[in-house]
Scaffold this motif. Structure first.
Motif, PDB file in Angstrom:
ATOM      1  N   LYS A 119       0.825  -1.217   0.000  1.00  0.00           N
ATOM      2  CA  LYS A 119       0.000   0.000   0.000  1.00  0.00           C
ATOM      3  C   LYS A 119       0.860   1.269   0.000  1.00  0.00           C
ATOM      4  CE  LYS A 119      -4.034   0.007   0.530  1.00  0.00           C
ATOM      5  NZ  LYS A 119      -5.144   0.025  -0.480  1.00  0.00           N
ATOM      6  N   ASN A 120       2.175   1.087  -0.094  1.00  0.00           N
ATOM      7  CA  ASN A 120       3.099   2.228  -0.057  1.00  0.00           C
ATOM      8  C   ASN A 120       2.798   3.157   1.117  1.00  0.00           C
ATOM      9  OD1 ASN A 120       4.550   1.542  -2.481  1.00  0.00           O
ATOM     10  ND2 ASN A 120       2.739   2.192  -3.634  1.00  0.00           N
ATOM     11  N   ALA A 121       2.510   2.535   2.250  1.00  0.00           N
ATOM     12  CA  ALA A 121       2.110   3.306   3.428  1.00  0.00           C
ATOM     13  C   ALA A 121       3.330   3.827   4.182  1.00  0.00           C
ATOM     14  CB  ALA A 121       1.265   2.433   4.346  1.00  0.00           C
ATOM     15  N   ARG A 122       3.174   4.950   4.801  1.00  0.00           N
ATOM     16  CA  ARG A 122       4.215   5.517   5.671  1.00  0.00           C
ATOM     17  C   ARG A 122       3.841   5.171   7.103  1.00  0.00           C
ATOM     18  NH1 ARG A 122       5.791  11.594   4.233  1.00  0.00           N
ATOM     19  NH2 ARG A 122       7.467  10.952   5.673  1.00  0.00           N
ATOM     20  N   LEU A 123       4.512   4.184   7.647  1.00  0.00           N
ATOM     21  CA  LEU A 123       4.217   3.701   8.986  1.00  0.00           C
ATOM     22  C   LEU A 123       5.387   4.008   9.905  1.00  0.00           C
ATOM     23  CD1 LEU A 123       2.844   0.142   8.071  1.00  0.00           C
ATOM     24  CD2 LEU A 123       1.595   2.299   8.116  1.00  0.00           C
ATOM     25  N   GLY A 124       5.105   4.022  11.190  1.00  0.00           N
ATOM     26  CA  GLY A 124       6.150   4.240  12.180  1.00  0.00           C
ATOM     27  C   GLY A 124       6.153   3.153  13.233  1.00  0.00           C
ATOM     28  N   GLY A 125       6.789   3.448  14.353  1.00  0.00           N
ATOM     29  CA  GLY A 125       6.835   2.493  15.446  1.00  0.00           C
ATOM     30  C   GLY A 125       5.468   2.293  16.073  1.00  0.00           C
ATOM     31  N   LEU A 126       5.234   1.089  16.603  1.00  0.00           N
ATOM     32  CA  LEU A 126       3.939   0.760  17.183  1.00  0.00           C
ATOM     33  C   LEU A 126       4.104  -0.068  18.447  1.00  0.00           C
ATOM     34  CD1 LEU A 126       1.860  -0.424  14.063  1.00  0.00           C
ATOM     35  CD2 LEU A 126       1.588   1.735  15.299  1.00  0.00           C
ATOM     36  N   ASP A 127       3.194   0.139  19.384  1.00  0.00           N
ATOM     37  CA  ASP A 127       2.964  -0.812  20.460  1.00  0.00           C
ATOM     38  C   ASP A 127       1.772  -1.665  20.031  1.00  0.00           C
ATOM     39  OD1 ASP A 127       4.924   0.001  22.398  1.00  0.00           O
ATOM     40  OD2 ASP A 127       3.713   1.793  22.752  1.00  0.00           O
ATOM     41  N   ILE A 128       1.918  -2.989  20.132  1.00  0.00           N
ATOM     42  CA  ILE A 128       0.895  -3.917  19.647  1.00  0.00           C
ATOM     43  C   ILE A 128       0.595  -4.935  20.746  1.00  0.00           C
ATOM     44  CG2 ILE A 128       0.276  -5.594  17.868  1.00  0.00           C
ATOM     45  CD1 ILE A 128       2.520  -4.327  16.124  1.00  0.00           C
ATOM     46  N   LEU A 129      -0.657  -4.989  21.157  1.00  0.00           N
ATOM     47  CA  LEU A 129      -1.085  -5.954  22.173  1.00  0.00           C
ATOM     48  C   LEU A 129      -2.110  -6.882  21.542  1.00  0.00           C
ATOM     49  CD1 LEU A 129      -0.776  -6.641  25.241  1.00  0.00           C
ATOM     50  CD2 LEU A 129      -2.849  -5.288  25.610  1.00  0.00           C
ATOM     51  N   ILE A 130      -1.891  -8.180  21.725  1.00  0.00           N
ATOM     52  CA  ILE A 130      -2.785  -9.155  21.121  1.00  0.00           C
ATOM     53  C   ILE A 130      -3.346 -10.089  22.177  1.00  0.00           C
ATOM     54  CG2 ILE A 130      -0.776 -10.550  20.519  1.00  0.00           C
ATOM     55  CD1 ILE A 130      -2.398 -11.853  18.336  1.00  0.00           C
TER      56      ILE A 130
END
Length: 443
Positions: A119-130
């Motif tokens: 998607k040519n997305a501009r993403l950054g750092g993430l906190d991810i809880l599952i």
């Protein structure tokens, strides 16, 4: 959606108090009919279950993915430095499976990487809880539930739109290319599009979705876990998929398609549009059945050279059950179509007389799994108990589900009597095998 101030303790402990969070959920699925024929273009019939996976994400100030699972007790927290994460899918797979916890985290990191690239997305750092209610390794699509929830969350957090079936297609790409599991598309489509109390028909060529079919009152599909862990990435699943593609290559070359054309031609230019399931059983028996024999991979590569399935890997010293693996999607596609047409009629008639016919299709499907090599003695025991109970106890059909090799058996039962018998079958099975089991019900 934004997380309210009454979020759980787990959320408050993991995320900063000022973080703006997005949460998304997606269900597991129960494979009613179709199973491993999806990658050969079959019609499949799927149903969402009640159990869901939940992914919560928020922006992180560091150029990292900080991922935590609330379902694991060991190695349940992973930090991925985004500057070190390879952008190439194969390299990312190798990288993730060399770090502690990278195996389970790959389902989430794969989604991040796919959306970044495709998607040519501009993403950054993430906190991810599952956190997932969908148990892993039970054949009810825990991986797809996680992936679809992750894509939903990423789409909302970064305002990324998905059209049609794009989201499940991207989720499948993450599982195929980053996780390294050669699954078909039915799991992700069902997790994304499935509706409570409806069956979802899908023609996997690759993703034609038909109108959902209402499950009539008093008819229930119940999943019973065998306690034997199923893995889509297991060698036998991959070997059966590869053997089916080998069978298609033999048939196509017999029809005059050159090895070079099999390598480069678009699928719609190939015989049967490139899908085994487009061959009718009568055509198969008349023209192709005698062509197929089991053989070692090196024998196939010497004589036929090429397979069309990009996820099929022919191993020289593996002995492939080509005939049974090729026949399964050809006959399964017919079974699913018959089952689907009968299901459409159920809401308009006194349908009990149709249930034994539908149940027979399920039992035939189960035996076809066994012929391919995807059966298991524990799932056989469950099916045998169900068959012995029979219509007099409200049980009309049973079959192994999903990728096989253990996992879950789907029962088709009628009325309160059938539901009570399903619970009895689970109890009998547990006593006979000393296996812990679960039951899954339609959402």
């Amino acid at each position: 959606m934004e997380i309210s101030s009454n979020s759980s303790t787990d959320l408050r402990n993991f995320f900063g108090s000022a973080q703006s969070l997005v949460r998304a959920t997606s269900t597991g699925r129960l494979d009613i009919m179709g199973g491993v024929a999806d990658y050969s273009g079959s019609m499949v019939l799927q149903m969402p279950i009640k159990e869901k996976a939940t992914v919560t994400i928020g922006h992180r100030n560091y150029n990292q993915l900080h991922i935590k699972s609330l379902d694991l007790t060991e190695n349940n927290e992973v930090f991925i430095d985004l500057e070190e994460l390879p952008r190439d899918y194969e390299e990312a797979h190798k990288y993730l499976f060399e770090i502690e916890g990278g195996d389970w985290a790959s389902y989430l990191v794969g989604c991040y990487l796919v959306i970044l690239k495709e998607k040519n997305a501009r993403l950054g750092g993430l906190d991810i809880l599952i956190q997932s209610e969908v148990p892993f390794g039970k054949g009810v699509s825990s991986s797809a539930a996680i992936e679809v929830a992750m894509f939903k969350a990423l789409g909302e957090l970064y305002s990324i739109d998905f059209s049609g079936t794009e989201l499940p297609l991207l989720a499948q790409k993450a599982e195929n290319l980053v996780v390294g599991a050669p699954c078909g598309l039915m799991d992700q489509l069902t997790s994304y599009l499935g509706k409570p109390n409806y069956l979802l028909p899908i023609l996997c060529q690759p993703d034609k979705v038909y109108p959902s079919i209402k499950i009539p009152d008093n008819l229930y599909f119940v999943g019973i876990d065998s306690g034997i862990r199923h893995k889509v990435g297991a060698a036998s699943y991959g070997d059966v998929r590869t053997a089916a593609s080998m069978g298609y290559s033999i048939i196509a070359q017999n029809l005059g398609v050159s090895k070079q054309d099999l390598k480069v031609a678009e699928s719609n230019l190939l015989p049967y549009s490139g899908f085994l399931s487009n061959i009718s059983p009568s055509q198969y028996e008349t023209n192709f059945s005698r062509l197929l024999n089991s053989m070692y991979g090196k024998e196939f590569m010497n004589d036929f050279v090429v397979v069309t399935d990009p996820l099929a890997h022919v191993k020289a010293d593996t002995y492939y059950n080509i005939k049974a693996s090729t026949e399964h999607p050809i006959y399964e596609n017919l079974r699913v179509r018959l089952f689907t047409e009968m299901t459409k009629v159920l809401n308009n008639h006194n349908y009990v007389d149709l249930l034994p016919l539908m149940g027979e299709l399920m039992y035939q499907s189960h035996e076809s799994y066994n012929k391919c090599g995807l059966g298991d003695e524990h799932t056989d025991i469950l099916v045998e108990i169900a068959h012995a109970k029979g219509a007099k106890s409200g049980v009309y059909g049973a079959k192994i589900t999903g990728g096989g090799n253990g996992g879950t058996v789907c029962l088709m039962v009628y009325g309160v009597k059938g539901l009570l018998t399903a619970k009895e079958i689970l109890n009998i099975y547990q006593k006979e095998t000393n296996q812990e089991g679960l039951a899954f019900f339609q959402s």
